[in-house]
Scaffold this active site. Structure first.
Site, PDB file in Angstrom:
ATOM      1  N   HIS A  61       0.871  -1.179   0.000  1.00 46.40           N
ATOM      2  CA  HIS A  61       0.000   0.000   0.000  1.00 46.40           C
ATOM      3  C   HIS A  61       0.905   1.224   0.000  1.00 46.40           C
ATOM      4  O   HIS A  61       1.467   1.577   1.040  1.00 46.40           O
ATOM      5  CB  HIS A  61      -0.898   0.018   1.238  1.00 46.40           C
ATOM      6  CG  HIS A  61      -1.756  -1.193   1.400  1.00 46.40           C
ATOM      7  ND1 HIS A  61      -3.073  -1.228   1.003  1.00 46.40           N
ATOM      8  CD2 HIS A  61      -1.477  -2.430   1.903  1.00 46.40           C
ATOM      9  CE1 HIS A  61      -3.575  -2.429   1.268  1.00 46.40           C
ATOM     10  NE2 HIS A  61      -2.623  -3.172   1.816  1.00 46.40           N
ATOM     11  N   ARG A  63      -0.046   4.278  -0.934  1.00 42.30           N
ATOM     12  CA  ARG A  63      -0.833   5.413  -0.431  1.00 42.30           C
ATOM     13  C   ARG A  63      -1.118   6.537  -1.420  1.00 42.30           C
ATOM     14  O   ARG A  63      -1.731   7.530  -1.049  1.00 42.30           O
ATOM     15  CB  ARG A  63      -0.174   6.009   0.827  1.00 42.30           C
ATOM     16  CG  ARG A  63       0.049   5.033   1.967  1.00 42.30           C
ATOM     17  CD  ARG A  63      -1.209   4.336   2.358  1.00 42.30           C
ATOM     18  NE  ARG A  63      -1.084   3.617   3.628  1.00 42.30           N
ATOM     19  CZ  ARG A  63      -1.945   2.693   4.039  1.00 42.30           C
ATOM     20  NH1 ARG A  63      -2.979   2.370   3.268  1.00 42.30           N
ATOM     21  NH2 ARG A  63      -1.801   2.085   5.192  1.00 42.30           N
ATOM     22  N   ASN A  93      -6.997   0.454  -2.242  1.00 47.27           N
ATOM     23  CA  ASN A  93      -7.698   1.261  -1.232  1.00 47.27           C
ATOM     24  C   ASN A  93      -6.993   2.595  -0.988  1.00 47.27           C
ATOM     25  O   ASN A  93      -6.586   2.930   0.122  1.00 47.27           O
ATOM     26  CB  ASN A  93      -7.872   0.484   0.079  1.00 47.27           C
ATOM     27  CG  ASN A  93      -6.592  -0.110   0.619  1.00 47.27           C
ATOM     28  OD1 ASN A  93      -5.664  -0.389  -0.120  1.00 47.27           O
ATOM     29  ND2 ASN A  93      -6.546  -0.310   1.926  1.00 47.27           N
ATOM     30  N   ASP A 309       2.734  -6.673   2.787  1.00 46.63           N
ATOM     31  CA  ASP A 309       1.566  -5.863   3.139  1.00 46.63           C
ATOM     32  C   ASP A 309       2.028  -4.509   3.690  1.00 46.63           C
ATOM     33  O   ASP A 309       1.454  -3.980   4.646  1.00 46.63           O
ATOM     34  CB  ASP A 309       0.656  -6.581   4.141  1.00 46.63           C
ATOM     35  CG  ASP A 309      -0.715  -5.933   4.278  1.00 46.63           C
ATOM     36  OD1 ASP A 309      -1.078  -5.095   3.426  1.00 46.63           O
ATOM     37  OD2 ASP A 309      -1.425  -6.252   5.257  1.00 46.63           O
TER      38      ASP A 309
END
Length: 445
Positions: A61, A63, A93, A309
């Site tokens: 992620h 961001r 996400n 992750d």
């Protein structure tokens, strides 16, 4: 870029170690031989060090867009190089979420201009974007991501009919975050009744419980078997879940695969006492027994991939009370050194580390010409010194968020060189400002 010669390499590749030289030309490995002499060619002597295929991290992620106070594609991909990661697959996400083809291509555009490592992205499935997903070319990106349990970004997919339709309507790998939302909500309300919002973090693995994980992952696997979908279960965190996966067939024949993350292999619930919210992840870090069973499944090939992750948050966010502190932490710089510590302890062979971090992600996602050290393949290489101890501290952390759950840890091995498509992108703590990253391509017939 011309040619570059790596001399005296101890190559770890395809379950073997070989002493050899490696000649790189432009983006590719041109030649591998016991001894190579090249005229007017830059030479890097790595005698005494191991050369591994660059790690392919199937779950990060970074961001961007929208959450860039935590990290960006530029900052986090740069940190990844220091950890020997040459390719990554970033999650949907973000803000806005990557749930349309236009938003997916916007992220590819950002990475094309700013990424230091090779890149692809997962397309996010939701309760209402099935028609958009159907338009997605099966070679466009690394796959589809479904949040079957809520996490950062509120992308929960909880419509059972929609989930089955997604499983039936894509040929791509479906990567799933599996936690049962109803179980989690009941557990959370139980502890909130006792503690309010300031729940002691050591209850996190009881709130995001083993039961919640097993219920969700077993249902997803049952649905994959029913529909014939290609399912990859992200960040398996419990021993019980490992019994759901097979090791009696080759990876290429598996329709259901599994990943474990470095934090679930390293920490256990006793570490909440000292680390607190810094090791608050979803799914939660659980018991030492769970950790031992995850290692067993990794080593006997029920679990196929090790990933990070990587999910940075600001330290200020992490210092909030339990219910307001986000889950996730930064890991791309330290995952490979952590695995190499376990190699030094005799826990895992180097060949198995390479298989789980490079070979298998390439096979599983059908990535073109990466994940192996072979002539004609892209020259994504990581050089490691397995006998050069160093301590993780603020001054050597490269994440934008500026902290690590490994702070204070002494690693016995370090990444000394990282090559991305033949370009020396990182050397002994120094990053090249030149980017030579490429969009990952796939060979899905």
């Amino acid at each position: 870029m011309g040619q570059l010669l790596i001399k005296n390499a101890r190559v770890v590749n395809q379950n073997a170690q070989t002493e050899c030289d490696i000649l790189l030309e432009n983006d590719y490995i041109q030649r591998i031989d016991s001894s190579i002499n090249a005229v007017n060619t830059e030479v890097i002597d790595v005698k005494g060090k191991y050369v591994l295929p660059g790690m392919i991290d199937d779950q990060v992620h970074f961001r961007e867009p929208g959450l860039t106070q935590k990290g960006t594609i530029a900052t986090e991909s740069r940190a990844a190089l220091a950890g020997g990661i040459t390719s990554y697959m970033e999650q949907p996400n973000t803000v806005p979420q990557t749930t349309t083809i236009d938003k997916l291509e916007e992220k590819f555009g950002i990475a094309a201009n700013t990424s230091f490592a090779n890149y692809s992205f997962l397309f996010g499935g939701t309760n209402d974007n099935l028609e958009e997903l159907k338009k997605l070319d099966k070679n466009a990106c690394s796959g589809v991501k479904l949040f079957l349990g809520s996490s950062t970004g509120n992308m929960l997919v909880d419509d059972v009919e929609v989930i089955e339709k997604i499983f039936r309507n894509t040929e791509m790998v479906i990567s799933a975050h599996c936690e049962d939302e109803g179980t989690i909500k009941r557990n959370l309300e139980h502890y909130k009744a006792q503690y309010g919002n300031d729940i002691p973090v050591q209850y996190h693995p009881l709130i995001r419980s083993a039961e919640a994980c097993y219920l969700s992952s077993s249902q997803a696997i049952a649905l994959a078997k029913k529909t014939g979908a290609r399912l990859h279960v992200f960040h398996v965190s419990t021993g019980k879940e490992t019994q759901l996966f097979r090791n009696d067939i080759p990876l290429k024949e598996k329709k259901i695969t599994a990943e474990v993350c470095i934090h679930h292999l390293w920490f256990s619930k006793v570490d909440y006492k000292t680390k607190g919210n810094l090791i608050k992840w979803n799914p939660a870090i659980k018991t030492a027994e769970d950790r031992a069973q995850l290692w067993d499944a990794l080593l006997d090939d029920r679990i196929d991939v090790v990933a990070t992750d990587h999910a940075p948050h600001t330290l200020e966010e992490k210092q909030n009370v339990y219910t307001k502190a986000p889950s996730g932490g930064p890991l791309v710089q330290h995952a490979l050194p952590a695995l190499l510590n376990k190699y030094r302890e005799g826990k895992i062979p180097l060949e198995k580390i390479v298989e789980k971090t490079s070979h298998n992600p390439a096979i599983l996602f059908q990535i073109n010409k990466r994940g192996f050290i072979r002539e004609g393949y892209f020259a994504d290489l990581t050089v490691v010194d397995t006998n050069d101890p160093w301590q993780v501290g603020k001054k050597n952390i490269h994440y934008k968020c500026g902290w690590s759950p490994f702070e204070g840890e002494v690693f016995n091995a370090r990444v000394t060189h990282t090559f991305v498509n033949g370009h020396l992108a990182y050397e002994n703590g120094v990053f090249s400002e030149r980017r030579n990253a490429k969009r990952l391509t796939f060979d899905r017939q």
